[in-house]
Write a protein that holds these residues in place. Structure first.
Motif, PDB file in Angstrom:
ATOM      1  N   SER A  76      24.650  39.680 125.334  1.00 27.99           N
ATOM      2  CA  SER A  76      23.807  38.963 126.295  1.00 27.99           C
ATOM      3  C   SER A  76      22.965  37.859 125.667  1.00 27.99           C
ATOM      4  CB  SER A  76      22.901  39.940 127.033  1.00 27.99           C
ATOM      5  OG  SER A  76      22.003  40.551 126.122  1.00 27.99           O
ATOM      6  N   ASP A  77      22.737  37.914 124.355  1.00 27.04           N
ATOM      7  CA  ASP A  77      21.931  36.875 123.719  1.00 27.04           C
ATOM      8  C   ASP A  77      22.772  35.748 123.133  1.00 27.04           C
ATOM      9  OD1 ASP A  77      22.881  38.671 121.769  1.00 27.04           O
ATOM     10  OD2 ASP A  77      21.173  38.307 120.445  1.00 27.04           O
ATOM     11  N   TYR A  78      24.070  35.719 123.434  1.00 28.03           N
ATOM     12  CA  TYR A  78      24.918  34.608 123.003  1.00 28.03           C
ATOM     13  C   TYR A  78      24.731  33.433 123.957  1.00 28.03           C
ATOM     14  CZ  TYR A  78      27.327  37.694 119.651  1.00 28.03           C
ATOM     15  OH  TYR A  78      27.643  38.530 118.605  1.00 28.03           O
ATOM     16  N   ALA A  79      25.281  32.281 123.608  1.00 27.32           N
ATOM     17  CA  ALA A  79      25.066  31.038 124.346  1.00 27.32           C
ATOM     18  C   ALA A  79      25.690  31.072 125.748  1.00 27.32           C
ATOM     19  CB  ALA A  79      25.626  29.859 123.549  1.00 27.32           C
ATOM     20  N   VAL A  80      25.154  30.236 126.610  1.00 21.66           N
ATOM     21  CA  VAL A  80      25.674  30.037 127.963  1.00 21.66           C
ATOM     22  C   VAL A  80      27.144  29.603 127.856  1.00 21.66           C
ATOM     23  CG1 VAL A  80      25.418  28.543 129.992  1.00 21.66           C
ATOM     24  CG2 VAL A  80      23.380  29.434 128.813  1.00 21.66           C
ATOM     25  N   PRO A  81      28.039  30.174 128.652  1.00 26.34           N
ATOM     26  CA  PRO A  81      27.846  30.934 129.882  1.00 26.34           C
ATOM     27  C   PRO A  81      27.900  32.453 129.698  1.00 26.34           C
ATOM     28  CG  PRO A  81      30.138  30.305 129.750  1.00 26.34           C
ATOM     29  CD  PRO A  81      29.456  29.771 128.505  1.00 26.34           C
ATOM     30  N   THR A  82      27.859  32.920 128.453  1.00 30.12           N
ATOM     31  CA  THR A  82      28.052  34.352 128.187  1.00 30.12           C
ATOM     32  C   THR A  82      27.059  35.255 128.909  1.00 30.12           C
ATOM     33  OG1 THR A  82      29.115  33.842 126.093  1.00 30.12           O
ATOM     34  CG2 THR A  82      28.246  36.069 126.345  1.00 30.12           C
ATOM     35  N   PRO A  83      25.746  34.976 128.911  1.00 25.96           N
ATOM     36  CA  PRO A  83      24.829  35.911 129.592  1.00 25.96           C
ATOM     37  C   PRO A  83      25.172  36.128 131.074  1.00 25.96           C
ATOM     38  CG  PRO A  83      23.595  34.418 128.180  1.00 25.96           C
ATOM     39  CD  PRO A  83      25.016  33.901 128.227  1.00 25.96           C
ATOM     40  N   ALA A  84      25.464  35.063 131.800  1.00 27.16           N
ATOM     41  CA  ALA A  84      25.786  35.205 133.228  1.00 27.16           C
ATOM     42  C   ALA A  84      27.101  35.949 133.415  1.00 27.16           C
ATOM     43  CB  ALA A  84      25.846  33.834 133.896  1.00 27.16           C
ATOM     44  N   MET A  85      28.072  35.665 132.562  1.00 31.48           N
ATOM     45  CA  MET A  85      29.364  36.354 132.649  1.00 31.48           C
ATOM     46  C   MET A  85      29.184  37.851 132.426  1.00 31.48           C
ATOM     47  SD  MET A  85      31.935  37.683 130.340  1.00 31.48           S
ATOM     48  CE  MET A  85      31.652  36.790 128.826  1.00 31.48           C
ATOM     49  N   LEU A  86      28.358  38.221 131.448  1.00 29.42           N
ATOM     50  CA  LEU A  86      28.121  39.634 131.173  1.00 29.42           C
ATOM     51  C   LEU A  86      27.309  40.307 132.282  1.00 29.42           C
ATOM     52  CD1 LEU A  86      27.466  39.576 127.339  1.00 29.42           C
ATOM     53  CD2 LEU A  86      29.352  40.716 128.521  1.00 29.42           C
ATOM     54  N   THR A  87      26.340  39.609 132.835  1.00 26.92           N
ATOM     55  CA  THR A  87      25.571  40.179 133.945  1.00 26.92           C
ATOM     56  C   THR A  87      26.495  40.505 135.114  1.00 26.92           C
ATOM     57  OG1 THR A  87      23.551  39.036 133.280  1.00 26.92           O
ATOM     58  CG2 THR A  87      23.697  39.721 135.592  1.00 26.92           C
ATOM     59  N   ALA A  88      27.406  39.592 135.425  1.00 29.74           N
ATOM     60  CA  ALA A  88      28.362  39.828 136.510  1.00 29.74           C
ATOM     61  C   ALA A  88      29.306  40.982 136.168  1.00 29.74           C
ATOM     62  CB  ALA A  88      29.156  38.556 136.793  1.00 29.74           C
ATOM     63  N   ALA A  89      29.760  41.054 134.915  1.00 24.98           N
ATOM     64  CA  ALA A  89      30.675  42.125 134.502  1.00 24.98           C
ATOM     65  C   ALA A  89      29.986  43.489 134.578  1.00 24.98           C
ATOM     66  CB  ALA A  89      31.202  41.864 133.095  1.00 24.98           C
ATOM     67  N   VAL A  90      28.728  43.572 134.138  1.00 27.72           N
ATOM     68  CA  VAL A  90      27.994  44.837 134.197  1.00 27.72           C
ATOM     69  C   VAL A  90      27.760  45.240 135.648  1.00 27.72           C
ATOM     70  CG1 VAL A  90      25.769  45.943 133.703  1.00 27.72           C
ATOM     71  CG2 VAL A  90      26.991  44.713 131.893  1.00 27.72           C
ATOM     72  N   SER A  91      27.435  44.283 136.496  1.00 26.63           N
ATOM     73  CA  SER A  91      27.270  44.581 137.916  1.00 26.63           C
ATOM     74  C   SER A  91      28.573  45.126 138.500  1.00 26.63           C
ATOM     75  CB  SER A  91      26.827  43.323 138.660  1.00 26.63           C
ATOM     76  OG  SER A  91      26.695  43.589 140.035  1.00 26.63           O
ATOM     77  N   ALA A  92      29.705  44.515 138.135  1.00 19.88           N
ATOM     78  CA  ALA A  92      31.013  44.997 138.600  1.00 19.88           C
ATOM     79  C   ALA A  92      31.306  46.392 138.055  1.00 19.88           C
ATOM     80  CB  ALA A  92      32.111  44.014 138.192  1.00 19.88           C
ATOM     81  N   MET A  93      30.917  46.651 136.800  1.00 23.82           N
ATOM     82  CA  MET A  93      31.110  47.976 136.207  1.00 23.82           C
ATOM     83  C   MET A  93      30.322  49.027 136.987  1.00 23.82           C
ATOM     84  SD  MET A  93      30.087  49.289 132.338  1.00 23.82           S
ATOM     85  CE  MET A  93      28.332  48.933 132.545  1.00 23.82           C
ATOM     86  N   GLU A  94      29.087  48.716 137.319  1.00 20.17           N
ATOM     87  CA  GLU A  94      28.262  49.657 138.068  1.00 20.17           C
ATOM     88  C   GLU A  94      28.836  49.905 139.464  1.00 20.17           C
ATOM     89  OE1 GLU A  94      24.570  47.557 137.559  1.00 20.17           O
ATOM     90  OE2 GLU A  94      24.001  48.812 135.844  1.00 20.17           O
ATOM     91  N   ALA A  95      29.338  48.869 140.115  1.00 15.94           N
ATOM     92  CA  ALA A  95      29.959  49.032 141.431  1.00 15.94           C
ATOM     93  C   ALA A  95      31.229  49.875 141.319  1.00 15.94           C
ATOM     94  CB  ALA A  95      30.274  47.669 142.045  1.00 15.94           C
ATOM     95  N   ALA A  96      32.008  49.655 140.260  1.00 14.08           N
ATOM     96  CA  ALA A  96      33.230  50.438 140.055  1.00 14.08           C
ATOM     97  C   ALA A  96      32.890  51.908 139.816  1.00 14.08           C
ATOM     98  CB  ALA A  96      34.028  49.876 138.882  1.00 14.08           C
TER      99      ALA A  96
END
Length: 142
Positions: free
Chosen positions: A72-92
């Motif tokens: 999450s502390d890597y450069a843009v666009p990585t933080p947003a991509m990871l936030t979306a992936a974690v949200s998808a993981m939680e929904a799954a």
């Protein structure tokens, strides 16, 4: 036999073979095939991998990972991509946790030690911790 349940939609979480929120630790000297990601915690919580940052600082590489390593502390666009992936993981997880077991007799099998076992398509659940020191096989199709 009965048809396998519909797959759990993974969304962006499906781009990762390991996706975690707090830490990822490599302790066995194995090779991970695919991308790994950590969010909201930072790259310092990815240990045991000898990470090398890419010039863009959007990801890192490691000899122990055949894919890319994201934090999450890597450069843009990585933080947003990871936030979306974690949200998808939680929904799954919520989707899968709400499904009926399709392998009731296997739900507590193997005392939670899964190494060397093959699992067919379906929903499994354990009330204990699970671990595997050797490969597991997921066998099935939709």
């Amino acid at each position: 036999g009965a048809a396998a349940p519909a797959p759990v939609p993974l969304g962006g979480a499906g781009d990762f073979v390991i996706l975690a929120k707090t830490a990822i630790t490599e302790v066995g000297g194995g090779i991970i095939t695919g991308n790994i990601g950590l969010s909201p915690n930072a790259a310092l919580a990815i240990t045991g991998f000898a990470l090398t940052a890419d010039g863009s600082n959007q990801f890192a590489t490691s000899a122990q990972v055949s894919g890319l390593v994201y934090a999450s502390d890597y450069a843009v666009p990585t933080p947003a991509m990871l936030t979306a992936a974690v949200s998808a993981m939680e929904a799954a997880y919520t989707d899968a946790a709400g499904r009926p077991l399709s392998h009731v007799s296997n739900a507590e099998n193997f005392d939670g030690i899964l190494g060397g076992k093959t699992f067919t398509a379906g929903v499994y659940r354990w009330s204990t911790d699970v671990s595997f020191a050797t490969d597991i096989t997921l066998s099935g199709s939709v």
